[in-house]
Design an enzyme around this catalytic site. Structure first.
Site, short mmCIF file in Angstrom:
data_model
loop_
_atom_site.label_atom_id
_atom_site.label_comp_id
_atom_site.label_asym_id
_atom_site.label_seq_id
_atom_site.Cartn_x
_atom_site.Cartn_y
_atom_site.Cartn_z
N HIS A 151 0.82 -1.21 0.00
CA HIS A 151 0.00 0.00 0.00
C HIS A 151 0.85 1.26 0.00
CE1 HIS A 151 -4.12 0.89 -0.24
NE2 HIS A 151 -4.42 1.10 1.02
N ASN A 176 -6.82 6.61 4.04
CA ASN A 176 -8.20 6.98 3.76
C ASN A 176 -8.51 8.45 4.02
OD1 ASN A 176 -8.19 6.93 6.52
ND2 ASN A 176 -9.90 5.50 6.77
N ASP A 180 -0.69 2.56 -5.44
CA ASP A 180 -0.70 1.13 -5.73
C ASP A 180 -2.01 0.73 -6.40
OD1 ASP A 180 -1.65 1.85 -2.97
OD2 ASP A 180 -2.38 -0.21 -3.01
N ASN A 194 -9.10 3.50 -1.40
CA ASN A 194 -9.58 4.46 -0.41
C ASN A 194 -8.82 5.78 -0.43
OD1 ASN A 194 -11.66 2.86 0.59
ND2 ASN A 194 -10.33 1.85 2.08
#
Length: 207
Positions: free
Chosen positions: A24, A72, A97, A118
C-alpha cells in the site's frame, strides 16, 4: 506537442515504520526514489498534513508530497497543499498502488474514478477527479477477502523487485510528461512497460 506544467507529485501511503515496506506504500516508494534521484529532502509540515520536498524536473520546480494522514484521509493533505499554493488539479500527479495491475506494470492516465482505492476516493472527494495518476501494479490476491491483508503486507521478493523496476520506468517518463505532454509520455511508458493483457496472443499451433 505542448508539455505539462506539472507542479505537484503526491505519493500515497501510510505513515510509520510498520507500513514502510507494504504494498500500500508503493506511492511513498515512488516519491522517495524521486527525491533520492533529485537529491531533495522531505521535511514534515503540519499545515499540509504531510512531508514535503521540492525538486527540479525538466527544468521546472516541482513539489513532492507524502500525506501522513493515513491512506483513507489522503485528500485532506492534497487539498491543503493545492489550496495554499493555488495549484490547479490538472497540474497534480498522484502515484499509488493498483490491485488490478500485475506487479511490474505501471500506467499513466488523466482523470477517472477511484476503483475502490480508499486513498484515491478521498483525494477525489477533496479536489475532484481531473488530475493525473500513475498507477503501480501490486497484483490482486485472487480473493476479495484477502485484499486488506495483501495491501498491508510486504510483497513477495520477486514482486517487490518488479514494483521497484516499474517505479524506475515511471521516474524515467516524468521528463517526457513535463516536456512533451501526457500523450507522448503515455505512449512511451506503455510501449516500454506493457501489461500482460497488452501482449500479443501466442500463435496457435501450426500457424
Amino acid at each position: 506537442m505542448p508539455g505539462l506544467d506539472l507542479q505537484l507529485i503526491v505519493g500515497l501511503g501510510n505513515p510509520g515504520a510498520e507500513h514502510q515496506k507494504t504494498c500500500h506504500n508503493a506511492g511513498f516508494w515512488f516519491v522517495d526514489a524521486l527525491a533520492d534521484r533529485a537529491r531533495a529532502e522531505f521535511r514534515s509540515d503540519s499545515k499540509f498534513h504531510g512531508a514535503v520536498a521540492n525538486c527540479v524536473l525538466g527544468g521546472r520546480s516541482v513539489w513532492l508530497l507524502k500525506p501522513t494522514t493515513y491512506m483513507n484521509r489522503s485528500g485532506m493533505a492534497v487539498s491543503a497543499f493545492v489550496n495554499y499554493f493555488k495549484i490547479d488539479p490538472g497540474a497534480v500527479l498522484v502515484v499509488y498502488d493498483e490491485l488490478d495491475l500485475p506487479p511490474g506494470t505501471v500506467r499513466l492516465k488523466f482523470g477517472g474514478g477511484h476503483a475502490g482505492h480508499n486513498g484515491m476516493r478521498d483525494v477525489i472527494a477533496h479536489i475532484g477527479d481531473e488530475f493525473w495518476r500513475l498507477r503501480l501494479g501490486i497484483g490482486h490476491p485472487g480473493n476479495k477477502h484477502e485484499v486488506i491483508d495483501h495491501v498491508l503486507d510486504r510483497p513477495k521478493p520477486e514482486d517487490e523487485r518488479a514494483i521497484r523496476a516499474a517505479i524506475v520506468e515511471g521516474l524515467n517518463v516524468l521528463p517526457v510528461l513535463i516536456e512533451s505532454g501526457g500523450e507522448r509520455a503515455m505512449n512511451q511508458l506503455h510501449r516500454r512497460n506493457p501489461a500482460p493483457s497488452d501482449m500479443p496472443a501466442e500463435p496457435a499451433a501450426g500457424k
